[in-house]
Write a protein that holds these residues in place. Structure first.
Motif, PDB file in Angstrom:
ATOM      1  N   LYS A 180      -7.329   5.123  -6.550  1.00  0.00           N
ATOM      2  CA  LYS A 180      -8.213   4.395  -5.639  1.00  0.00           C
ATOM      3  C   LYS A 180      -9.599   4.306  -6.259  1.00  0.00           C
ATOM      4  CE  LYS A 180      -7.474   3.761  -0.865  1.00  0.00           C
ATOM      5  NZ  LYS A 180      -7.088   4.264   0.393  1.00  0.00           N
TER       6      LYS A 180
ATOM      7  N   GLU B 203      -6.783   0.263  -3.761  1.00  0.00           N
ATOM      8  CA  GLU B 203      -5.693   0.998  -4.420  1.00  0.00           C
ATOM      9  C   GLU B 203      -5.114   0.164  -5.566  1.00  0.00           C
ATOM     10  OE1 GLU B 203      -2.418   3.535  -2.349  1.00  0.00           O
ATOM     11  OE2 GLU B 203      -1.563   1.550  -2.724  1.00  0.00           O
TER      12      GLU B 203
ATOM     13  N   PRO C  17       0.786  -1.233   0.000  1.00  0.00           N
ATOM     14  CA  PRO C  17       0.000   0.000   0.000  1.00  0.00           C
ATOM     15  C   PRO C  17       0.823   1.292   0.000  1.00  0.00           C
ATOM     16  CG  PRO C  17      -0.939  -1.588   1.507  1.00  0.00           C
ATOM     17  CD  PRO C  17       0.344  -2.190   1.000  1.00  0.00           C
ATOM     18  N   GLU C  18       0.364   2.220  -0.832  1.00  0.00           N
ATOM     19  CA  GLU C  18       0.910   3.577  -0.949  1.00  0.00           C
ATOM     20  C   GLU C  18       2.305   3.646  -1.539  1.00  0.00           C
ATOM     21  OE1 GLU C  18       0.336   5.882   2.619  1.00  0.00           O
ATOM     22  OE2 GLU C  18      -1.705   5.093   2.835  1.00  0.00           O
ATOM     23  N   LYS C  19       2.846   2.511  -1.962  1.00  0.00           N
ATOM     24  CA  LYS C  19       4.200   2.517  -2.531  1.00  0.00           C
ATOM     25  C   LYS C  19       4.122   2.355  -4.053  1.00  0.00           C
ATOM     26  CE  LYS C  19       8.740   1.500  -2.820  1.00  0.00           C
ATOM     27  NZ  LYS C  19       9.718   2.551  -2.942  1.00  0.00           N
TER      28      LYS C  19
END
Ligand code: SAM
Length: 233
Positions: free
Chosen positions: A45, A50, A34-36
């Motif tokens: 999203k 995501e 996540p978020e990388k």
């Protein structure tokens, strides 16, 4: 990129095809980290999930899917032996697809790219086991594990098909799948690229593979094809 919505869902949603207002298509995988972002790819999203946009100019598997690869044998929970991990661009998307229950044995001999692969991708994703070796040394790097469902090979060497065949004979299950990227110029710069690919496909057939599909990767990659084959054991 303007407004994107899901056009088609593959393999329980582990990857999707998105479409924008002007009907341009994009592939994206559900982010397992996540978020990388791994290589500067955009993230989006949708319905609280995501996704990472999967760039066909950076990943030949994405190019093949957009060029109508009929079946992607890499699925949720697959065990994959990946030859030629490089910095992990495609491996990261394969890791998104196989998810928690899958595993990727990722082979890469070049210390220069392997460092980035380890820091940026492999150390952050529990489903990747890096193997910092040459795929020609297949008898040495892998004896602790049984067979895999899929071998993915992208190593741009003159003997790339022989290397893939040897790995399959040792580690691919019967009826398992080989996905091999043929960089025709690495094999013969002068021969017609279509003929080079045909010769490599014949070599696979002589070694107990049934060819399922050959996909030319232009315009995403010049002089590259993907061969999808089934290993009859
Ligand atoms: N598959 C990567 C991707 O899509 O993100 C790109 C792979 S790049 C075209 C080819 C990689 O194969 C290089 O990182 C190179 O070091 C590696 N390679 C070359 N010869 C190899 C060999 N004999 N065994 C394993 N990897 C090899």
């Amino acid at each position: 990129m303007n407004h994107l919505s899901i056009h088609k869902t593959f393999d329980n949603g582990s990857f999707v095809m998105l479409i924008n207002d002007t009907k341009e298509r994009y592939l994206a995988t559900q982010n397992f980290d996540p978020e990388k972002s791994v290589y500067g790819e955009k993230m989006i999203k949708l319905n609280d999930i995501e996704y990472r946009i999967w760039d066909p100019f950076r990943s030949k598997l994405a190019a093949a899917i957009l060029k109508n690869l009929e079946t992607n044998p890499i699925k949720e929970s697959s065990a994959v032996l990946y030859l030629g991990a490089s910095t992990g661009t495609t491996v990261s998307h394969v890791s998104d697809i196989v998810g928690n229950k899958g595993v990727i044995f990722a082979v890469e001999p070049s210390a220069r790219v392997a460092r980035e692969f380890l820091e940026n991708v492999a150390s952050r994703r529990k489903n990747i086991i890096p193997i910092l070796m040459d795929a020609r040394d297949y008898l040495h790097y892998y004896s602790y594990y049984g067979v895999v469902d899929v071998i993915y090979s992208d190593i741009a060497q003159p003997d790339q098909t022989d290397i893939a065949i040897n790995n399959c004979k040792s580690y691919l299950k019967k009826d398992g799948h080989l996905v091999i990227i043929i960089k025709t110029r690495s094999i013969d710069v002068l021969m017609d690229p279509k003929l080079v690919t045909k010769n490599e496909a014949k070599k696979l057939e002589r070694n107990s593979f049934e060819i399922i599909q050959i996909v030319n990767l232009e315009p995403f990659d010049k002089d590259h094809s993907l061969i999808h084959a089934k290993f009859m054991g």
